[in-house]
Each structure stands twice: as C-alpha cells, then as structure tokens.
Scaffold this motif. Structure first.
Motif, PDB file in Angstrom:
ATOM      1  N   LYS A   1      16.501 -26.009  -4.501  1.00 30.78           N
ATOM      2  CA  LYS A   1      16.778 -26.358  -3.120  1.00 30.78           C
ATOM      3  C   LYS A   1      16.186 -27.731  -2.795  1.00 30.78           C
ATOM      4  O   LYS A   1      14.995 -27.965  -2.988  1.00 30.78           O
ATOM      5  N   LYS A   2      17.041 -28.619  -2.320  1.00 31.59           N
ATOM      6  CA  LYS A   2      16.579 -29.945  -1.911  1.00 31.59           C
ATOM      7  C   LYS A   2      15.732 -29.823  -0.651  1.00 31.59           C
ATOM      8  O   LYS A   2      16.057 -29.057   0.255  1.00 31.59           O
ATOM      9  N   GLN A   3      14.637 -30.552  -0.623  1.00 31.37           N
ATOM     10  CA  GLN A   3      13.761 -30.464   0.535  1.00 31.37           C
ATOM     11  C   GLN A   3      14.450 -30.999   1.779  1.00 31.37           C
ATOM     12  O   GLN A   3      14.927 -32.121   1.823  1.00 31.37           O
ATOM     13  N   ARG A   4      14.545 -30.153   2.764  1.00 32.76           N
ATOM     14  CA  ARG A   4      15.082 -30.538   4.057  1.00 32.76           C
ATOM     15  C   ARG A   4      14.106 -30.088   5.136  1.00 32.76           C
ATOM     16  O   ARG A   4      13.373 -29.128   4.959  1.00 32.76           O
ATOM     17  N   PHE A   5      14.126 -30.787   6.252  1.00 31.03           N
ATOM     18  CA  PHE A   5      13.176 -30.527   7.327  1.00 31.03           C
ATOM     19  C   PHE A   5      13.933 -29.973   8.530  1.00 31.03           C
ATOM     20  O   PHE A   5      14.974 -30.523   8.918  1.00 31.03           O
ATOM     21  N   ARG A   6      13.426 -28.878   9.089  1.00 34.12           N
ATOM     22  CA  ARG A   6      14.040 -28.338  10.295  1.00 34.12           C
ATOM     23  C   ARG A   6      14.053 -29.407  11.380  1.00 34.12           C
ATOM     24  O   ARG A   6      13.158 -30.247  11.460  1.00 34.12           O
ATOM     25  N   ILE A   7      15.053 -29.356  12.240  1.00 37.40           N
ATOM     26  CA  ILE A   7      15.248 -30.407  13.241  1.00 37.40           C
ATOM     27  C   ILE A   7      14.014 -30.577  14.123  1.00 37.40           C
ATOM     28  O   ILE A   7      13.655 -31.697  14.497  1.00 37.40           O
ATOM     29  N   SER A   8      13.319 -29.479  14.424  1.00 34.82           N
ATOM     30  CA  SER A   8      12.129 -29.579  15.276  1.00 34.82           C
ATOM     31  C   SER A   8      11.009 -30.344  14.576  1.00 34.82           C
ATOM     32  O   SER A   8      10.265 -31.099  15.218  1.00 34.82           O
ATOM     33  N   ILE A   9      10.882 -30.147  13.271  1.00 37.50           N
ATOM     34  CA  ILE A   9       9.852 -30.870  12.506  1.00 37.50           C
ATOM     35  C   ILE A   9      10.236 -32.337  12.372  1.00 37.50           C
ATOM     36  O   ILE A   9       9.409 -33.239  12.555  1.00 37.50           O
ATOM     37  N   ALA A  10      11.506 -32.588  12.062  1.00 37.43           N
ATOM     38  CA  ALA A  10      11.988 -33.965  11.959  1.00 37.43           C
ATOM     39  C   ALA A  10      11.796 -34.701  13.281  1.00 37.43           C
ATOM     40  O   ALA A  10      11.461 -35.895  13.306  1.00 37.43           O
ATOM     41  N   GLU A  11      11.979 -33.980  14.389  1.00 37.26           N
ATOM     42  CA  GLU A  11      11.834 -34.589  15.710  1.00 37.26           C
ATOM     43  C   GLU A  11      10.411 -35.087  15.929  1.00 37.26           C
ATOM     44  O   GLU A  11      10.189 -36.158  16.505  1.00 37.26           O
ATOM     45  N   ASP A  12       9.443 -34.302  15.465  1.00 32.94           N
ATOM     46  CA  ASP A  12       8.042 -34.696  15.610  1.00 32.94           C
ATOM     47  C   ASP A  12       7.773 -36.023  14.894  1.00 32.94           C
ATOM     48  O   ASP A  12       7.147 -36.935  15.444  1.00 32.94           O
ATOM     49  N   TYR A  13       8.262 -36.136  13.646  1.00 30.88           N
ATOM     50  CA  TYR A  13       8.084 -37.380  12.897  1.00 30.88           C
ATOM     51  C   TYR A  13       8.886 -38.527  13.514  1.00 30.88           C
ATOM     52  O   TYR A  13       8.423 -39.668  13.587  1.00 30.88           O
ATOM     53  N   ALA A  14      10.101 -38.219  13.977  1.00 35.46           N
ATOM     54  CA  ALA A  14      10.969 -39.261  14.527  1.00 35.46           C
ATOM     55  C   ALA A  14      10.368 -39.888  15.781  1.00 35.46           C
ATOM     56  O   ALA A  14      10.398 -41.115  15.958  1.00 35.46           O
ATOM     57  N   LYS A  15       9.801 -39.067  16.639  1.00 36.02           N
ATOM     58  CA  LYS A  15       9.210 -39.597  17.875  1.00 36.02           C
ATOM     59  C   LYS A  15       8.043 -40.536  17.577  1.00 36.02           C
ATOM     60  O   LYS A  15       7.883 -41.567  18.236  1.00 36.02           O
ATOM     61  N   GLY A  16       7.225 -40.169  16.589  1.00 36.28           N
ATOM     62  CA  GLY A  16       6.113 -41.032  16.212  1.00 36.28           C
ATOM     63  C   GLY A  16       6.580 -42.360  15.668  1.00 36.28           C
ATOM     64  O   GLY A  16       6.029 -43.424  16.012  1.00 36.28           O
ATOM     65  N   LEU A  17       7.622 -42.312  14.842  1.00 33.95           N
ATOM     66  CA  LEU A  17       8.154 -43.545  14.272  1.00 33.95           C
ATOM     67  C   LEU A  17       8.800 -44.419  15.335  1.00 33.95           C
ATOM     68  O   LEU A  17       8.627 -45.649  15.334  1.00 33.95           O
ATOM     69  N   GLU A  18       9.551 -43.804  16.238  1.00 35.53           N
ATOM     70  CA  GLU A  18      10.179 -44.568  17.319  1.00 35.53           C
ATOM     71  C   GLU A  18       9.129 -45.294  18.159  1.00 35.53           C
ATOM     72  O   GLU A  18       9.269 -46.490  18.468  1.00 35.53           O
ATOM     73  N   ALA A  19       8.094 -44.553  18.542  1.00 36.42           N
ATOM     74  CA  ALA A  19       7.048 -45.148  19.369  1.00 36.42           C
ATOM     75  C   ALA A  19       6.363 -46.304  18.645  1.00 36.42           C
ATOM     76  O   ALA A  19       6.072 -47.352  19.243  1.00 36.42           O
ATOM     77  N   TYR A  20       6.128 -46.134  17.342  1.00 37.69           N
ATOM     78  CA  TYR A  20       5.462 -47.174  16.563  1.00 37.69           C
ATOM     79  C   TYR A  20       6.345 -48.422  16.445  1.00 37.69           C
ATOM     80  O   TYR A  20       5.880 -49.553  16.638  1.00 37.69           O
ATOM     81  N   LEU A  21       7.624 -48.220  16.150  1.00 39.81           N
ATOM     82  CA  LEU A  21       8.515 -49.366  15.957  1.00 39.81           C
ATOM     83  C   LEU A  21       8.753 -50.131  17.252  1.00 39.81           C
ATOM     84  O   LEU A  21       8.982 -51.350  17.232  1.00 39.81           O
ATOM     85  N   LYS A  22       8.676 -49.452  18.379  1.00 38.08           N
ATOM     86  CA  LYS A  22       8.876 -50.135  19.655  1.00 38.08           C
ATOM     87  C   LYS A  22       7.732 -51.105  19.975  1.00 38.08           C
ATOM     88  O   LYS A  22       7.869 -51.955  20.844  1.00 38.08           O
ATOM     89  N   THR A  23       6.623 -50.952  19.260  1.00 41.67           N
ATOM     90  CA  THR A  23       5.502 -51.885  19.456  1.00 41.67           C
ATOM     91  C   THR A  23       5.655 -53.143  18.604  1.00 41.67           C
ATOM     92  O   THR A  23       4.853 -54.070  18.722  1.00 41.67           O
ATOM     93  N   ALA A  24       6.675 -53.177  17.741  1.00 38.04           N
ATOM     94  CA  ALA A  24       6.885 -54.358  16.895  1.00 38.04           C
ATOM     95  C   ALA A  24       7.362 -55.528  17.747  1.00 38.04           C
ATOM     96  O   ALA A  24       8.178 -55.380  18.658  1.00 38.04           O
ATOM     97  N   ARG A  25       6.879 -56.674  17.428  1.00 40.96           N
ATOM     98  CA  ARG A  25       7.217 -57.877  18.193  1.00 40.96           C
ATOM     99  C   ARG A  25       8.704 -58.211  18.056  1.00 40.96           C
ATOM    100  O   ARG A  25       9.244 -58.245  16.951  1.00 40.96           O
TER     101      ARG A  25
END
Length: 572
Positions: free
Chosen positions: A155-179
């Motif tokens: 089975k290929k590793q896949r992440f439930r949408i709720s878990i992916a959402e947690d990581y996605a929000k952190g990444l979005e917030a971090y990238l929005k701080t880029a100049r």
C-alpha cells in the motif's frame, strides 16, 4: 520543529496499544484512546494552544495528567512515558494490531510463544508454518496473516485529508511570509478534497521565484530536498509527505491553478476540447498560435473552451465537462446549508462530553437541532444503552429541551443491526425516538449476500431511518465489508430510508461514487459527524466535501432542512 496534532494523537494511540498488549488497566488504555480521538478532531493546533497558555485540561477527555503530557510533547518533542513503555515492550509490537484478526491478546501470545515483535517477524514465522501450530490460530488464519501483511506492505503511503490539511495549513502560512509572494494555494487532490492525499501540490505567485524557493526549502519540517530549481522544488517532510511547489507569474495563476489541481483525466479532456477549437492550453495560459488569450483566472480558461467553471471537487472526468457545456452543473451543497447534526454521542455511551455540553456546542455553531445517538445495548464495549437507560435519557432530553432555547435536541439512538437483521432494541422504545441511526458494528466477515440481506431485513423495520456509515470502512485501515450497496440504495428508495455520509475523516462513508448513485435514485443522505465530543462536531466540513464530490446539492441532504420539514421526511 512544529508538533502536529496527528503526531500527538499517534503517540497516544501507540501508548494505548502497548499498554493494551501489556495488560494494563483498561480504563487507562481507554483514556489514551479517547484523548487521541479528541486530538484528531480538534479544529485548532495543540502547539498553538500551548504557546498561548490555554488550559488543555478543559478539552474533552483531556485531564490534568494528559494535558501535562501534551505540553511535554509540544515543548520537548518527547513523550518519556511512551519511551519507558517501549523499553518494556518492543515498540514494533503495536504494528501487529494493524493486521486484521490480531488484537492485543493475540499480539502478546505471538510475542510470548514465538518471539514475534514486528510484521517482518510475523511474516517469517507464518511462512515457516509456525503460526498455525499455536492454539487458536490454524492454517487458514496463518494464510490470512500473510495476505494481510503483503497488502499492508504494497500500500502506497497516503494521508487522510484531515491530516494533510494540518500540514497544508502550516505550509501555506509559512510560504505567505516569503518576500514578494502574492498568493499561495494548495492544489492537487487536496483541493479536489479527495479522502486521501498522496502528496501536496502548492502554487505560489511571485516575481522572484528563486527567492521563494529558497524560503520554502528552509522550512523546518523538511527531511530531504529532492529537487530545487528557480521556480519549482520538491521536498519530503519528516512525516513522509512529499510537497511540490511551483512559483508562477500572476498572469498565469488561473491556468496553473487549473493544471495543478487536476485531475489528470479532467485536464486531458480539456486539452482535447482546446485542440478541436484550434487552441492550446498549458500551465501558463491559453493560446491561439503564439497569442496569449488569457490565464489569469481559471474562469478565463473554461470560458474560452465554452464551459462553465467546474468546481474543483467535480474535476474527475465523470461527466462534469458535459454538464459544464450544457449548463447543468449542480449547485453543490455548502457547509452553510447544514441546519443540524444527526449523529452524536455523549458520556452516556462512549462519548466524552455530556448531553448538555453537546447541546450547547451545537447551539454555538448555529445549528437548529442535534440528534443524540448514543449506542444501543449490544455495543457493550461502548457502554451501550439498554431500554431502561435509553428511556431515562429521553426524559433527560425532554427536560433539556424545556429549558433551552434556540436549538432542539432530537431523541435518537445508534441502534446495532444484529446478525439476523433485527434491531438491537424493541419497538416499544424505538417508537419514542425522533429518528434512528442503524449501523453494523460487528460480524463484518459475512459474505456479501448475507451482509446485504442482514441490512435489508433491518430496513424492513418501520423504525429504521438512516443507515449509519453504510460500508463500515475505515480509510486506510479497514476495507468496506462485502455488500451489494446498489441494492441497498434501491431498497432505501423503496422503504423511505436514508443513508449516512459519515463526516469523520477516518470514515467518509458513503464514498463519493455512492453519494452520486444515491442522488440519481432520489435517495437523500444525512451528513453527520458521529461526534464523540464537542470538538468532534467540527468535522462536518469533511462530510460536506465528500457530498460535494458526489454531486450532492442542498435538496439531496436531509439535514439542510428545518426540523418541521425533516420530521415529515423521516416519517415512514
């Protein structure tokens, strides 16, 4: 490095599993499991709550002791009690319980008798024919273990949408701080709200792509930078999740967003239409020859092809392009359409919040009603209610309704469907309920015909309203039980019953395909959270996502209607 809710929940689940194998106090085991469930349902980050100095002990199923452990994990990245437990019991022993048919007792027996402490050990012992020699196992069970291990490994590793959402929000917030970054959005299967995500595709707009890429690759959760260019990069996080970032100019934002949202089948179909019109589309825009016709907005691209914009959830090439061409796209249900929740538990069975707490939380969310559906008596592991206890709860609900304005608490029960198709409680108490949610919780191993007939016989009971989590699956953990679901949907239509879209991210049951099948037959669904705490009510959005992927509109969903209308719809 940030500690995510899923990290803490996984630690607590692992602790519970090891303690269960060790034979620890069952109440202690249950406390960790309930806490893990609460943590997974939390709409906000525990790490942020700790940083803000919030009192974690006020959360459902989180007392002072577990609150201290959460703070320890957030602040140090360590859970010392788990580390001590893993010194007594091999940490990999808990992995055995991921295999169907292996519970804590069997895992301990395999370890004590054959020294098995991991899936590799189990596979070797099974191939050598040693497992069958143990009392209570046998050759057939041994073969099942080998088959399950192989399926688990492939089975290929896949992440439930709720878990992916947690990581996605952190990444979005971090990238929005880029100049210089103007926009950041997570595309791909995440934006299409698929129930699992293999990786994250992020799109950003900026004039200086290289600077954004440099910022991205400094993210503190990255394990490995797989590739790095001036406008694109691929990294792998410590969790194993792969993240792809593409930086584009603002004038290409819409075209790139459509391209990276997918699906591949949908995008290929669009390109075919473009070629027929003498056009070319790619991630930079839409062209006639070398002339750039547009690409700043997704609507530009669809409009140039003579199509109405297709909602991301529908982009699977399942008829959405034809509907967009003919002006027949559905007006998809939204979270704002939901008037109440028709599946929720309290401390009367296996929930962690009281009846009044659940009612007040639902009222705070603006709901008109909340159905309390504690388990029936057969679910002993969940402290299910017998006729006497359920009657007492109904009286309590009456008193609560008399003293509470702004919301109606519906009298209900999650009634077990027994193996012979009878319901777990007598009609004498069922007739007092506003509605029933009837579910299969055991004997998942029946053949498809027997399982189907079991549910059909249950649906014959005039007190049967909603089939709860219809296939019994757990996303990434347990396959649906064998069932002729098309026949079940037809029977629901004939009998005036309904099906549930269980919104909990580990279930999302019905799936999107059968949501649409129900719609096409005119069978309405209930989108419900199966909440076991006040925080569990917040997962409704995942059920709405699933319903949208199944083309459901407001009228297709039971709990978009006011109680006065819903009550008539439920009557059989």
């Amino acid at each position: 490095m940030a500690v995510h809710n899923v990290d803490i929940a996984d630690m607590f689940d692992r602790m519970a599993g090891l303690l269960d194998i060790e034979g620890a106090n069952p109440f202690r085991v249950r406390a960790y499991r309930q806490a893990a469930g609460t943590i997974r349902d939390l709409p906000e980050s525990l790490a942020a709550m700790v940083a803000d100095g919030d009192d974690l002990s006020e959360l459902p199923a989180i007392g002072d002791d577990l609150a201290e452990k959460i703070c320890e994990i957030v602040e140090t990245g360590r859970f010392r009690e788990l580390e001590a437990t893993e010194k007594r019991i091999p940490a990999t022993l808990a992995d055995l319980t991921r295999i169907p048919g292996i519970g804590p007792k069997r895992a301990r027996k395999l370890h004590d008798a054959l020294g098995i402490a991991s899936l590799d050990d189990l596979a070797s012992a099974a191939k050598a024919g040693k497992v069958r020699e143990l009392e209570g196992f046998g050759e057939a069970v041994e073969a099942q273990f080998l088959e399950a291990i192989e399926a688990h490994r492939s089975k290929k590793q896949r992440f439930r949408i709720s878990i992916a959402e947690d990581y996605a929000k952190g990444l979005e917030a971090y990238l929005k701080t880029a100049r210089g970054v103007a926009r950041v959005i997570v595309a791909g299967s995440y934006r299409r709200r698929r129930e699992t995500v293999g990786d994250l595709d992020i799109l950003a707009t900026a004039a200086d792509g290289a600077a954004v890429i440099d910022h991205f690759t400094r993210y503190d959760e990255i394990e490995d930078v797989v590739s790095k260019g001036s406008t694109r990069s691929t990294v792998r996080l410590k969790s194993g999740l792969q993240v792809d970032l593409r930086v584009v100019a603002e004038e290409s934002y819409g075209a790139a967003l459509q391209y990276f949202t997918g699906s591949k089948a949908h995008t290929v179909a669009l390109r075919k239409i473009a070629r027929a019109k003498g056009l070319k589309i790619n991630e930079y825009g839409i062209y006639r020859g070398r002339k750039h016709l547009g690409g700043r907005k997704e609507e530009d691209l669809y409009g140039a092809l003579g199509l109405a914009p297709v909602p991301p959830e529908l982009r699977e090439n399942r008829g959405e392009i034809e509907a967009a061409r003919g002006g027949h796209l559905p007006e998809l249900v939204t979270l704002d359409d939901i008037r109440g929740d028709l599946h929720a538990h309290t401390t009367a069975s296996d929930g962690t919040s009281s009846l009044k707490e659940m009612a007040e939380a639902a009222k705070a969310m603006g709901y008109d009603y909340l159905a309390i559906t504690d388990h029936s008596q057969h679910a002993t592991v969940a402290n299910g209610l017998d006729e006497k206890r359920l009657a007492a709860q109904l009286d309590e609900i009456d008193r609560l309704n008399d003293g509470m304005e702004g919301i109606r608490i519906l009298k209900s029960c999650e009634v077990d469907i027994l193996t012979d198709g009878t319901l777990d409680l007598p009609d004498s108490i069922l007739k007092r309920l506003d509605l029933t949610v009837c579910s299969v919780h055991y004997h998942f191993d029946l053949a498809s015909k027997a399982q189907t007939e079991r549910i059909l016989r249950a649906m014959d009971n005039r007190h049967f309203n909603i089939l709860g989590h219809p296939t019994g699956r757990l996303v990434g953990e347990r396959e649906p039980y064998p069932l002729d679901l098309d026949r079940i949907i037809e029977a629901a239509k004939e009998r005036g019953c309904f099906l549930e879209v269980n919104a909990h991210p580990i279930r999302l049951d019905l799936d999107d395909v059968h949501c649409r099948a129900a719609k096409e037959l005119g069978v309405k669904v209930s989108i419900a959270t199966d909440a076991h705490s006040t925080t569990g009510l917040s997962v409704m959005r995942f059920g709405v996502d699933q319903a949208r992927r199944g083309w459901l509109e407001k009228a297709d969903v039971l709990n978009t209607h006011p109680w006065t209308k819903l009550e008539k719809m439920l009557a059989r």
